[in-house]
Design an enzyme around this catalytic site. Structure first.
Site, mmCIF file in Angstrom:
data_model
loop_
_atom_site.group_PDB
_atom_site.id
_atom_site.type_symbol
_atom_site.label_atom_id
_atom_site.label_comp_id
_atom_site.label_asym_id
_atom_site.label_seq_id
_atom_site.Cartn_x
_atom_site.Cartn_y
_atom_site.Cartn_z
ATOM 1 N N GLU A 202 0.114 -1.342 5.744
ATOM 2 C CA GLU A 202 1.151 -0.833 6.650
ATOM 3 C C GLU A 202 0.960 0.643 6.936
ATOM 4 O O GLU A 202 1.198 1.104 8.064
ATOM 5 C CB GLU A 202 2.541 -1.070 6.037
ATOM 6 C CG GLU A 202 3.704 -0.817 6.996
ATOM 7 C CD GLU A 202 4.129 0.644 7.087
ATOM 8 O OE1 GLU A 202 4.813 1.012 8.076
ATOM 9 O OE2 GLU A 202 3.768 1.435 6.177
ATOM 10 N N ASP B 58 0.833 -1.198 0.000
ATOM 11 C CA ASP B 58 0.000 0.000 0.000
ATOM 12 C C ASP B 58 0.865 1.244 0.000
ATOM 13 O O ASP B 58 2.046 1.214 0.375
ATOM 14 C CB ASP B 58 -0.943 0.001 1.204
ATOM 15 C CG ASP B 58 -0.206 0.004 2.539
ATOM 16 O OD1 ASP B 58 0.861 -0.649 2.635
ATOM 17 O OD2 ASP B 58 -0.673 0.659 3.490
#
Length: 444
Positions: free
Chosen positions: A157, A93
């Site tokens: 994350e 991400d």
């Protein structure tokens, strides 16, 4: 574009790594932190990784912790099953680009004058692409590492890992069976040590991170009649006290070693009383070191009232807290002393600090791999003032290290590229990353 997409002298590993990095950047796996607006970009990126690994024969665990939040884990057996496995991981991400002024398309993965631009170029699709290429090369070429390698690609994350590393640790811990160490962000990038010499920072510890809310109540009323019991004024005093406070310097083992190496190289005897001034002589790296020296509490959001002529009944402030290893209890006491007894403190999720052995054999392997490429380079432990997925893996007893090797020009601040507009990295730095990381993983 100003240069060839792939340098003509690139090896197969380097070329494939660059191709994967660019393809992953083009997948808009933006993490807004809101399940309603995130979409399925992480699942698209994870599917891309899964397919590339399965193509060369890996047995892959593809896990969607919730729809659209894809995670991938694959294991390569090593020659010595008795040794603990090494988890090599990256997150898929990226943070949003809204409100930033980009001069290159953030998801275009354009290369200009030997530099790759795009969201994720250093945080951290660059490492995802590199370790994907290495995993494929090892499998394809029959390379057997010394220990099991667990290649992991996580979602979420950037919003704390709830649907990524944290979820897998809680629900699929068997994927990490036998693992004792992990390798990922944030470290490995070169910084100027002395004229002609570079230091490569290895994150052997991370500050703890938490978010807190301060809340106070007072007597509401009309703005024309000031009151001594004004919630906004009381909160403002507390916020000002926090903003003006400097927590004392704490020399953790990682900080102590870093100051020793830089002190010897620069001829500086670091003194706690003058250390902020002394760090300025190190340039941008001084700011990174400075953030690791002490606990910090940063007021970030204030909320009070809704109308100019109304004194509100309550006021709140949000704090970003970063805590040196071992300071959790003392920090809570210090924060209470700063704000006073009449302010309510509500601490949200607390991710404890982590610290791994700064003299572990893995660091020796990394040092030798760097020396092959940069004979005068030196690997130096440091305390990361931020947080990574290594915190979640630590719950399984896995010691986390931050080292993504990037040799960059002396004035290039890699950490300064995180979350910024026109995030970029030199293409040659990615090739360096692929070569060094492959060498580390062969002999770790």
């Amino acid at each position: 574009m100003g240069t060839h997409a792939i340098p003509t002298t690139a090896t197969t590993l380097e070329a494939e790594a660059l191709e994967f990095v660019r393809d992953l950047i083009r997948i808009e796996s933006v993490n807004t932190g809101d399940l309603a607006t995130i979409g399925d970009g992480e699942a698209q990126a994870a599917t891309y990784v899964r397919d590339a690994l399965e193509e060369v024969g890996y047995e892959v665990a593809y896990v969607e912790s919730t729809p659209g939040r894809g995670n991938v884990v694959a294991r390569l057996a090593g020659s010595d099953p008795s040794r603990g496995a090494l988890v090599v991981h990256a997150h898929l991400d990226v943070v949003p680009v809204d409100g930033q002024d980009w001069t290159h398309p953030p998801f275009g993965a354009e290369i200009e004058d030997g530099v790759l631009y795009g969201r994720g170029a250093v945080d951290m699709k660059h490492f995802a692409g590199v370790i994907l290429a290495i995993a494929r090369a090892f499998r394809r070429d029959g390379i057997v590492p010394d220990r099991d390698l667990v290649f992991a690609f996580f979602a979420d994350e950037e919003a704390g890992g709830t649907w990524g590393a944290r979820w897998l640790v809680e629900h699929r811990p068997e994927l990490f069976d036998g693992a004792t160490e992990a390798l990922s962000e944030v470290g490995g990038f070169s910084v100027p040590l002395a004229p002609g010499r570079r230091a490569y920072l290895a994150a052997t510890a991370e500050k703890g991170v938490a978010w807190a809310r301060l809340r106070t109540r007072g007597r509401p009323g009309h703005g024309s009649r000031p009151t001594d019991d004004n919630a906004v004024v009381r909160l403002a005093r507390a916020v000002a006290a926090i903003g003006e406070h400097r927590f004392p310097v704490t020399r953790t083992p990682a900080v102590e070693e870093l100051l020793r190496v830089f002190g010897e190289a620069r001829g500086i005897d670091f003194d706690d009383e003058r250390i902020d001034e002394q760090l300025e002589a190190l340039g941008f790296v001084g700011g990174l070191i400075g953030a690791s020296l002490r606990d910090t509490a940063s007021p970030t959001v204030l909320e009070a009232g809704s109308k100019t002529n109304v004194i509100p009944a309550a006021a709140t402030a949000t704090l970003d807290l970063r805590v040196v290893p071992g300071h959790e209890e003392s920090f809570r006491r210090d924060l209470r002393t700063l704000v006073g007894d009449d302010i309510e403190i509500e601490v949200g999720s607390w991710f404890p600090a982590i610290a791994a052995d700064p003299a572990a054999p893995l660091l020796d392997v990394i040092g030798r791999a760097i020396a092959r490429e940069d004979p005068d380079g030196v690997v130096v432990p440091y305390l990361l003032p931020a947080s990574t997925d290594n915190k979640h893996l630590a719950r399984l007893g896995i010691a986390g290290y931050g080292f993504v090797p990037l040799r960059v020009p002396d004035g290039f601040d890699v950490f300064g590229q995180f979350h910024t507009a026109d995030e970029h990295v030199p293409v040659e730095s990615l090739a360096f990353c692929a070569r060094v990381t492959a060498e580390v993983l062969r002999g770790a």
